[in-house]
Design an enzyme around this catalytic site. Sequence first.
Site, PDB file in Angstrom:
ATOM      1  N   ARG A  88       5.428   5.066   2.831  1.00 31.79           N
ATOM      2  CA  ARG A  88       4.327   6.032   2.981  1.00 31.79           C
ATOM      3  C   ARG A  88       4.067   6.174   4.478  1.00 31.79           C
ATOM      4  O   ARG A  88       4.301   5.215   5.235  1.00 31.79           O
ATOM      5  CB  ARG A  88       3.127   5.410   2.263  1.00 31.79           C
ATOM      6  CG  ARG A  88       1.834   6.179   2.316  1.00 31.79           C
ATOM      7  CD  ARG A  88       0.763   5.348   1.614  1.00 31.79           C
ATOM      8  NE  ARG A  88      -0.497   6.055   1.487  1.00 31.79           N
ATOM      9  CZ  ARG A  88      -1.612   5.488   1.025  1.00 31.79           C
ATOM     10  NH1 ARG A  88      -1.611   4.216   0.643  1.00 31.79           N
ATOM     11  NH2 ARG A  88      -2.724   6.182   0.931  1.00 31.79           N
ATOM     12  N   LYS A 109       0.813  -1.232   0.000  1.00 34.50           N
ATOM     13  CA  LYS A 109       0.000   0.000   0.000  1.00 34.50           C
ATOM     14  C   LYS A 109       0.848   1.285   0.000  1.00 34.50           C
ATOM     15  O   LYS A 109       0.358   2.369   0.297  1.00 34.50           O
ATOM     16  CB  LYS A 109      -0.987   0.061   1.195  1.00 34.50           C
ATOM     17  CG  LYS A 109      -1.946  -1.100   1.339  1.00 34.50           C
ATOM     18  CD  LYS A 109      -2.473  -1.636   0.059  1.00 34.50           C
ATOM     19  CE  LYS A 109      -3.436  -0.733  -0.659  1.00 34.50           C
ATOM     20  NZ  LYS A 109      -3.782  -1.283  -2.007  1.00 34.50           N
ATOM     21  N   GLY A 115       2.335   2.442  -2.744  1.00 30.34           N
ATOM     22  CA  GLY A 115       2.279   3.048  -4.083  1.00 30.34           C
ATOM     23  C   GLY A 115       3.131   2.245  -5.055  1.00 30.34           C
ATOM     24  O   GLY A 115       3.633   2.761  -6.056  1.00 30.34           O
TER      25      GLY A 115
HETATM   26  P1  A3P Z   1      -5.046   3.978  -1.415  1.00 33.20           P
HETATM   27  O1  A3P Z   1      -5.890   3.129  -2.302  1.00 33.20           O
HETATM   28  O2  A3P Z   1      -5.189   3.663   0.012  1.00 33.20           O
HETATM   29  O3  A3P Z   1      -5.199   5.456  -1.684  1.00 33.20           O
HETATM   30  P2  A3P Z   1       0.055  -0.295  -3.718  1.00 33.20           P
HETATM   31  O4  A3P Z   1       0.072  -0.201  -5.212  1.00 33.20           O
HETATM   32  O5  A3P Z   1       1.433  -0.470  -3.140  1.00 33.20           O
HETATM   33  O6  A3P Z   1      -0.962  -1.276  -3.225  1.00 33.20           O
HETATM   34  O7  A3P Z   1      -0.389   1.120  -3.165  1.00 33.20           O
HETATM   35  C1  A3P Z   1      -1.688   1.606  -3.341  1.00 33.20           C
HETATM   36  C2  A3P Z   1      -1.640   3.080  -3.060  1.00 33.20           C
HETATM   37  O8  A3P Z   1      -0.929   3.739  -4.100  1.00 33.20           O
HETATM   38  C3  A3P Z   1      -2.988   3.763  -3.060  1.00 33.20           C
HETATM   39  O9  A3P Z   1      -3.503   3.652  -1.758  1.00 33.20           O
HETATM   40  C4  A3P Z   1      -2.663   5.195  -3.469  1.00 33.20           C
HETATM   41  O10 A3P Z   1      -2.721   6.104  -2.396  1.00 33.20           O
HETATM   42  C5  A3P Z   1      -1.219   5.110  -3.951  1.00 33.20           C
HETATM   43  N1  A3P Z   1      -0.937   5.756  -5.232  1.00 33.20           N
HETATM   44  C6  A3P Z   1       0.209   6.420  -5.506  1.00 33.20           C
HETATM   45  N2  A3P Z   1       0.175   6.919  -6.738  1.00 33.20           N
HETATM   46  C7  A3P Z   1      -1.009   6.572  -7.272  1.00 33.20           C
HETATM   47  C8  A3P Z   1      -1.619   6.821  -8.536  1.00 33.20           C
HETATM   48  N3  A3P Z   1      -0.983   7.517  -9.473  1.00 33.20           N
HETATM   49  N4  A3P Z   1      -2.860   6.320  -8.758  1.00 33.20           N
HETATM   50  C9  A3P Z   1      -3.494   5.627  -7.782  1.00 33.20           C
HETATM   51  N5  A3P Z   1      -2.958   5.349  -6.567  1.00 33.20           N
HETATM   52  C10 A3P Z   1      -1.725   5.820  -6.306  1.00 33.20           C
END
Ligand code: A3P
EC number: 2.8.2.-
Length: 305
Positions: free
Chosen positions: A143, A62, A64
């Site tokens: 994060r 989570k 990003g």
């Molecule tokens: P949330 O859904 O809680 O906002 P991962 O890919 O490691 O699972 O991380 C998911 C998180 O990536 C999302 O958490 C979001 O906040 C973040 N993120 C960073 N850049 C993003 C983007 N360009 N589009 C969507 N989510 C993004």
Amino acid sequence: MTQIARELPGSTELHSILQQIGHVQQQISDGERAQDVDNSISVFNNFGSKKFPQAIIIGVKKGGTRALLEFLRIHPDVRAVGAEPHFFDRFYDKGLEWYRNLMPRTLDGQITMEKTPSYFVTKEAPRRVFGMSRHTKLIVVVRDPVTRAVSDYTQTLSKNPGLPTFQNLVFKNSSRGLIDTSWSAVRIGIYAKHLENWLQFFPLSRLLFVSGERLVTDPAGEMGRVQDFLGLKRVITDKHFYFNQTKGFPCLKKPEGSSRPRCLGKSKGRPHPHIPAEVLLRLRDFYRPFNLKFYQMTGQDFGWD
Ligand code: A3P
């Protein structure tokens, strides 16, 4: 496509087919098995060879990580597995050749990559990755551990709507405000503790810490650091991104070969449930010393306090 690959004469065409492979891989969603990705591109596989990844996005869940991998795939010198292979945590007994076989084919000069965020918190992973190659470059997207925990909880809640509330899970003893560190949503955010395991095998210079917050507010700036770390030409720049107001996140302007701009899927950038402020404050207090330790260890202040 097989036809194209067979007739392939020069590097421009190779480049264009590699781009197409990238787009096929991009269509593979998070949940699909790495083997499916491999099958989907097999028709193009008349060139290059499968290599162990020279760089891995090892965490954090989570943080990003999907955004980072999808942004990196714009680069013509990066080829990556679309799904998470989970080799160094779940499937290590399948052996290194199994792992290598999951990788996309690459030409000389191209970097093979994968991302599996659970590696960062897997005790055995540093030793195992080191065993594959001590030269592996390791990228960690970090994060704010408080928002990371809420994001993690939100993901579990989306799969299991009957889950107890966040505040029910986060405390061992809510009257005394004791945080339950056995809950994985909490444990994963103690970055300093997990980093110690990696530093027993890899020097700090082999790791890059990407700010999950800056990946949202300044994707091009953060991608510049990542490309430098990987020894890549700075091809990914601000001209590749735009901020999508509806999604509330940066998205890719029309990727090459595609007619539309591309945002990450619905499971990325989900709204979080409301959590009482005092619960979040208590969790913030809990993480503060670990965050400071992490800033000291990495020499970077992520500004979470
Ligand atoms: P949330 O859904 O809680 O906002 P991962 O890919 O490691 O699972 O991380 C998911 C998180 O990536 C999302 O958490 C979001 O906040 C973040 N993120 C960073 N850049 C993003 C983007 N360009 N589009 C969507 N989510 C993004």
